[in-house]
Design a protein around this motif. Structure first.
Motif, PDB file in Angstrom:
ATOM      1  N   GLY A 224       0.812  -1.201   0.000  1.00 51.05           N
ATOM      2  CA  GLY A 224       0.000   0.000   0.000  1.00 51.05           C
ATOM      3  C   GLY A 224       0.846   1.251   0.000  1.00 51.05           C
ATOM      4  N   VAL A 225       1.895   1.244  -0.830  1.00 58.71           N
ATOM      5  CA  VAL A 225       2.807   2.383  -0.952  1.00 58.71           C
ATOM      6  C   VAL A 225       2.582   3.031  -2.309  1.00 58.71           C
ATOM      7  CG1 VAL A 225       5.224   3.117  -1.075  1.00 58.71           C
ATOM      8  CG2 VAL A 225       4.522   1.351   0.566  1.00 58.71           C
ATOM      9  N   TRP A 226       2.129   4.260  -2.304  1.00 56.59           N
ATOM     10  CA  TRP A 226       1.828   4.963  -3.551  1.00 56.59           C
ATOM     11  C   TRP A 226       3.056   4.974  -4.471  1.00 56.59           C
ATOM     12  CZ3 TRP A 226      -2.400   6.728  -5.894  1.00 56.59           C
ATOM     13  CH2 TRP A 226      -2.250   7.611  -6.975  1.00 56.59           C
ATOM     14  N   GLY A 227       2.851   4.533  -5.681  1.00 61.05           N
ATOM     15  CA  GLY A 227       3.934   4.537  -6.651  1.00 61.05           C
ATOM     16  C   GLY A 227       4.790   3.308  -6.620  1.00 61.05           C
ATOM     17  N   ALA A 228       4.478   2.321  -5.765  1.00 62.59           N
ATOM     18  CA  ALA A 228       5.347   1.152  -5.688  1.00 62.59           C
ATOM     19  C   ALA A 228       4.557  -0.149  -5.526  1.00 62.59           C
ATOM     20  CB  ALA A 228       6.345   1.310  -4.532  1.00 62.59           C
ATOM     21  N   THR A 229       3.754  -0.251  -4.483  1.00 56.02           N
ATOM     22  CA  THR A 229       3.043  -1.499  -4.222  1.00 56.02           C
ATOM     23  C   THR A 229       1.600  -1.188  -3.835  1.00 56.02           C
ATOM     24  OG1 THR A 229       3.692  -1.501  -1.888  1.00 56.02           O
ATOM     25  CG2 THR A 229       5.142  -2.638  -3.418  1.00 56.02           C
ATOM     26  N   GLY A 230       0.644  -1.886  -4.450  1.00 54.29           N
ATOM     27  CA  GLY A 230      -0.756  -1.572  -4.203  1.00 54.29           C
ATOM     28  C   GLY A 230      -1.631  -2.796  -4.089  1.00 54.29           C
ATOM     29  N   ASP A 231      -2.874  -2.647  -4.485  1.00 57.13           N
ATOM     30  CA  ASP A 231      -3.857  -3.715  -4.340  1.00 57.13           C
ATOM     31  C   ASP A 231      -3.484  -4.974  -5.120  1.00 57.13           C
ATOM     32  OD1 ASP A 231      -5.743  -2.411  -2.624  1.00 57.13           O
ATOM     33  OD2 ASP A 231      -6.406  -1.207  -4.330  1.00 57.13           O
ATOM     34  N   ASP A 232      -2.877  -4.801  -6.292  1.00 59.76           N
ATOM     35  CA  ASP A 232      -2.495  -5.975  -7.079  1.00 59.76           C
ATOM     36  C   ASP A 232      -1.532  -6.866  -6.294  1.00 59.76           C
ATOM     37  OD1 ASP A 232      -4.080  -5.265  -9.203  1.00 59.76           O
ATOM     38  OD2 ASP A 232      -2.470  -4.301 -10.337  1.00 59.76           O
ATOM     39  N   ALA A 233      -0.644  -6.246  -5.545  1.00 60.05           N
ATOM     40  CA  ALA A 233       0.316  -7.023  -4.754  1.00 60.05           C
ATOM     41  C   ALA A 233      -0.399  -7.837  -3.672  1.00 60.05           C
ATOM     42  CB  ALA A 233       1.343  -6.089  -4.120  1.00 60.05           C
ATOM     43  N   ILE A 234      -1.319  -7.206  -2.964  1.00 59.76           N
ATOM     44  CA  ILE A 234      -2.058  -7.923  -1.925  1.00 59.76           C
ATOM     45  C   ILE A 234      -2.859  -9.071  -2.525  1.00 59.76           C
ATOM     46  CG2 ILE A 234      -3.793  -7.718  -0.114  1.00 59.76           C
ATOM     47  CD1 ILE A 234      -1.185  -6.238   0.488  1.00 59.76           C
ATOM     48  N   ARG A 235      -3.482  -8.813  -3.662  1.00 59.27           N
ATOM     49  CA  ARG A 235      -4.271  -9.858  -4.321  1.00 59.27           C
ATOM     50  C   ARG A 235      -3.392 -11.039  -4.711  1.00 59.27           C
ATOM     51  NH1 ARG A 235      -4.637 -10.889  -9.344  1.00 59.27           N
ATOM     52  NH2 ARG A 235      -3.767  -8.854  -9.937  1.00 59.27           N
ATOM     53  N   LEU A 236      -2.221 -10.772  -5.271  1.00 57.68           N
ATOM     54  CA  LEU A 236      -1.319 -11.860  -5.678  1.00 57.68           C
ATOM     55  C   LEU A 236      -0.856 -12.673  -4.476  1.00 57.68           C
ATOM     56  CD1 LEU A 236       0.793  -9.940  -8.332  1.00 57.68           C
ATOM     57  CD2 LEU A 236      -0.640 -11.940  -8.793  1.00 57.68           C
ATOM     58  N   TYR A 473       7.775  -3.743 -14.823  1.00 59.20           N
ATOM     59  CA  TYR A 473       6.337  -3.583 -14.650  1.00 59.20           C
ATOM     60  C   TYR A 473       5.984  -2.171 -14.208  1.00 59.20           C
ATOM     61  CZ  TYR A 473       1.723  -4.060 -12.496  1.00 59.20           C
ATOM     62  OH  TYR A 473       0.419  -3.900 -12.147  1.00 59.20           O
ATOM     63  N   ARG A 474       4.941  -1.634 -14.824  1.00 58.40           N
ATOM     64  CA  ARG A 474       4.402  -0.341 -14.417  1.00 58.40           C
ATOM     65  C   ARG A 474       2.921  -0.499 -14.102  1.00 58.40           C
ATOM     66  NH1 ARG A 474       7.059   4.454 -18.096  1.00 58.40           N
ATOM     67  NH2 ARG A 474       9.189   3.676 -18.124  1.00 58.40           N
ATOM     68  N   SER A 475       2.470   0.254 -13.137  1.00 59.91           N
ATOM     69  CA  SER A 475       1.092   0.129 -12.696  1.00 59.91           C
ATOM     70  C   SER A 475       0.285   1.359 -13.068  1.00 59.91           C
ATOM     71  CB  SER A 475       1.031  -0.070 -11.179  1.00 59.91           C
ATOM     72  OG  SER A 475      -0.295   0.022 -10.724  1.00 59.91           O
ATOM     73  N   ALA A 476      -0.806   1.140 -13.792  1.00 51.91           N
ATOM     74  CA  ALA A 476      -1.686   2.252 -14.138  1.00 51.91           C
ATOM     75  C   ALA A 476      -2.375   2.819 -12.907  1.00 51.91           C
ATOM     76  CB  ALA A 476      -2.734   1.779 -15.139  1.00 51.91           C
ATOM     77  N   ALA A 477      -2.344   2.075 -11.818  1.00 53.62           N
ATOM     78  CA  ALA A 477      -3.019   2.520 -10.594  1.00 53.62           C
ATOM     79  C   ALA A 477      -2.291   3.661  -9.912  1.00 53.62           C
ATOM     80  CB  ALA A 477      -3.156   1.354  -9.633  1.00 53.62           C
ATOM     81  N   THR A 478      -1.036   3.916 -10.307  1.00 50.70           N
ATOM     82  CA  THR A 478      -0.296   4.971  -9.625  1.00 50.70           C
ATOM     83  C   THR A 478      -0.063   6.184 -10.523  1.00 50.70           C
ATOM     84  OG1 THR A 478       1.782   3.879 -10.218  1.00 50.70           O
ATOM     85  CG2 THR A 478       0.847   3.371  -8.069  1.00 50.70           C
ATOM     86  N   HIS A 479       0.677   6.001 -11.607  1.00 50.44           N
ATOM     87  CA  HIS A 479       1.014   7.175 -12.403  1.00 50.44           C
ATOM     88  C   HIS A 479       0.639   7.040 -13.871  1.00 50.44           C
ATOM     89  CE1 HIS A 479       2.961   9.236  -9.074  1.00 50.44           C
ATOM     90  NE2 HIS A 479       3.369   8.046  -8.721  1.00 50.44           N
ATOM     91  N   GLY A 480      -0.287   6.118 -14.158  1.00 50.58           N
ATOM     92  CA  GLY A 480      -1.043   6.234 -15.387  1.00 50.58           C
ATOM     93  C   GLY A 480      -0.520   5.673 -16.665  1.00 50.58           C
ATOM     94  N   ASP A 481       0.436   4.764 -16.658  1.00 50.79           N
ATOM     95  CA  ASP A 481       0.841   4.152 -17.922  1.00 50.79           C
ATOM     96  C   ASP A 481      -0.012   2.898 -18.145  1.00 50.79           C
ATOM     97  OD1 ASP A 481       4.068   3.436 -19.466  1.00 50.79           O
ATOM     98  OD2 ASP A 481       2.025   2.991 -20.143  1.00 50.79           O
ATOM     99  N   SER A 482      -1.252   3.099 -18.620  1.00 51.13           N
ATOM    100  CA  SER A 482      -2.197   1.992 -18.710  1.00 51.13           C
ATOM    101  C   SER A 482      -1.779   0.964 -19.737  1.00 51.13           C
ATOM    102  CB  SER A 482      -3.594   2.512 -19.028  1.00 51.13           C
ATOM    103  OG  SER A 482      -3.599   3.240 -20.234  1.00 51.13           O
ATOM    104  N   GLU A 483      -1.177   1.407 -20.822  1.00 56.35           N
ATOM    105  CA  GLU A 483      -0.758   0.460 -21.854  1.00 56.35           C
ATOM    106  C   GLU A 483       0.309  -0.493 -21.320  1.00 56.35           C
ATOM    107  OE1 GLU A 483       1.210   0.439 -26.348  1.00 56.35           O
ATOM    108  OE2 GLU A 483       0.452   2.277 -25.470  1.00 56.35           O
ATOM    109  N   SER A 484       1.294   0.048 -20.606  1.00 59.98           N
ATOM    110  CA  SER A 484       2.334  -0.788 -20.034  1.00 59.98           C
ATOM    111  C   SER A 484       1.782  -1.684 -18.954  1.00 59.98           C
ATOM    112  CB  SER A 484       3.452   0.079 -19.448  1.00 59.98           C
ATOM    113  OG  SER A 484       4.093   0.805 -20.476  1.00 59.98           O
ATOM    114  N   ALA A 485       0.826  -1.155 -18.175  1.00 64.26           N
ATOM    115  CA  ALA A 485       0.247  -1.939 -17.096  1.00 64.26           C
ATOM    116  C   ALA A 485      -0.503  -3.133 -17.641  1.00 64.26           C
ATOM    117  CB  ALA A 485      -0.678  -1.085 -16.255  1.00 64.26           C
TER     118      ALA A 485
END
Length: 489
Positions: A224-236, A473-485
């Motif tokens: 739950g660290v903005w820009g690094a680890t979020g909900d996807d990590a907890i789910r995995l 890996y980049r996450s669209a949940a933080t800074h918006g690179d949805s295509e890469s995510a």
């Protein structure tokens, strides 16, 4: 085993006389004018006017507060030699300095210097047990240096072994990583494995969880660290069956209700580092959500590079930030808070028994109760006008006391601080070692970079979305690179 390891003989009986005792038992009982007797390293009796064995050392606790030794569940002790350097950093700048640029420059002797200084600082501030979240262990030599340092200081330490310069799947599966724990077993209170989960759908961190299972060790992870680890990590973590009651999620500031439900369902706990979260930007502290979901809480410092190094400040900022959030959300609804939801005694519990629970030691640490280990702190300062009157003991600890008011500290019944001074400690040597590390880093960086990097520029990299070098890996949940995510690239 290091020759510097402290293995003291059985301490002499000690009694703290006439203090106000914050037991941190299930009822948060406060006992006025009570004695606490330690025999053979454990609390033998609590009462008024206790009879004690001949030869017992007597400590005057009148006018003072006796409480359990505090427990910090997440402190990057190797960074203590750069104390205050990042006072104005954001979390992104912290990532740039340690993860990308200069963390890799730290030698084993620099890890040792930071750990010794950080361990002494913890004991001095009444923190008797600390989890060293040691993610600068690039080699086994670095890891041995970390253990040697902690074993040389008379406190309780858990090494959370980590390495931000390599993929968790690589360093946790190396043969020397596994033999390290066999060699160093018994040198510290215990070990954890420290790594983060980016949320990459390929779950490249899975081998590290398997290694933790094989070694029967808890995992501690920044979540739950903005820009690094979020909900996807907890789910995995949860969906692959690695979420456990002994898992410690650090920060957990920017998670959804679904993630909190997953943590709660599996019995995990959260280490809250309020100073860091509110200053560096991991996210606003999650204590309200954690209480709502019934998730156990402990407190931690994070790094004194950008925070203080004591749990008094951690308690104070946590209580204030939680209440600020409660008022803010109530005002947004057009309401007024008339009674605070979080009280001082709860925060004291988080700083003591909460930490004991997080590391699986609630049976013998974290409260002042007969039979538990005599890890005790006497807060008493006759030279401070702020130490009288003691009207609300828990409130006084949280809002008035500070590290300078710590008169005496016992670890397992052994006096390690007395009359406001550490006992049998070569602080001058620790300071010289820290200064040598600073001199080395300044020479490596050059004077211009040394000064500029107190406010470093952000390079054109993926650091805003993922500071870890082992995955793109980049996450669209933080800074918006949805295509890469979506592609996971």
């Amino acid at each position: 085993m290091s020759s510097t390891t402290h293995r003291p003989t059985t301490p002499r009986p000690t009694v703290l006389r006439g203090g106000t005792v914050l037991t941190v038992d299930s009822a948060h009982t406060v006992l006025e004018d009570h004695d606490v007797l330690s025999i053979d390293g454990r609390i033998a009796a609590i009462g008024a006017g206790l009879a004690v064995p001949d030869g017992t050392e007597e400590i005057d606790a009148r006018g003072g507060l006796v409480m359990p030794g505090m427990i910090d569940t997440h402190r990057h002790m190797w960074q203590t030699t750069t104390r205050g350097y990042g006072a104005d950093w954001t979390l992104t700048q912290y990532f740039v300095w340690y993860y990308l640029n200069w963390g890799k420059k730290f030698r084993p002797e620099d890890i040792h210097a930071g750990n010794v200084l950080g361990a002494l600082e913890a004991i001095d501030a009444g923190v008797t047990t600390t989890v060293d979240w040691s993610h600068g262990l690039q080699t086994i030599d670095h890891a041995d240096a970390a253990v040697d340092a902690l074993a040389s200081v008379p406190g309780r330490f858990v090494l959370a072994y980590g390495n931000i310069q390599d993929a968790p799947a690589t360093w946790t599966t190396a043969p020397e990583f596994h033999t390290f724990f066999q060699r160093r077993a018994g040198d510290l209170e215990g070990f954890q494995i420290a790594f983060d989960v980016t949320g990459d759908p390929g779950f490249p961190e899975q081998p590290a969880f398997d290694a933790a299972r094989e070694l029967d060790m808890a995992v501690t992870t920044h979540a739950g660290v903005w820009g690094a680890t979020g909900d996807d990590a907890i789910r995995l973590i949860h969906e692959h069956g690695y979420a456990e009651a002994r898992t410690v999620y650090v920060h957990a500031s920017t998670l959804s209700a679904d993630s909190y439900d997953r943590i709660a369902a599996t019995g995990g706990s959260v280490s809250v580092s309020t100073e860091s979260e509110q200053s560096a930007g991991q996210g606003y502290l999650a204590t309200a959500a954690l209480r709502a979901h019934g998730i156990p809480v402990s407190l931690s410092i994070d790094s004194c590079v950008l925070c203080s190094g004591d749990l008094f400040t951690a308690m104070r900022t946590t209580l204030g930030a939680d209440r600020a959030y409660e008022h803010l959300t109530a005002h947004a609804r057009g309401e007024t808070v008339t009674h605070a939801a979080l009280h001082a005694d709860q925060v004291v519990e988080w700083a003591t028994l909460g930490g004991a629970r997080a590391i699986g030691r609630e049976r013998d640490l974290g409260s002042v109760e007969v039979g538990k280990l005599a890890d005790l702190v006497l807060i008493r300062n006759e030279n401070s006008p702020a130490m009288t009157p003691l009207l609300n003991p828990h409130g006084h600890v949280v809002l008035q006391a500070q590290r300078g008011d710590v008169d005496t500290v016992l670890v397992g019944g052994r006096i390690v601080k007395r009359h406001h001074r550490l006992v049998d400690v070569d602080l001058a040597a620790a300071r010289r070692a820290a200064e040598a590390t600073v001199d080395y880093l300044r020479a490596e960086m050059g004077e211009q970079a040394w000064h500029l990097d107190m406010n470093p520029d952000i390079p054109q990299t993926k650091v805003l979305d993922n500071p870890y070098t082992y995955t793109d890996y980049r996450s669209a949940a933080t800074h918006g690179d949805s295509e890469s995510a979506e592609s996971g690239s």
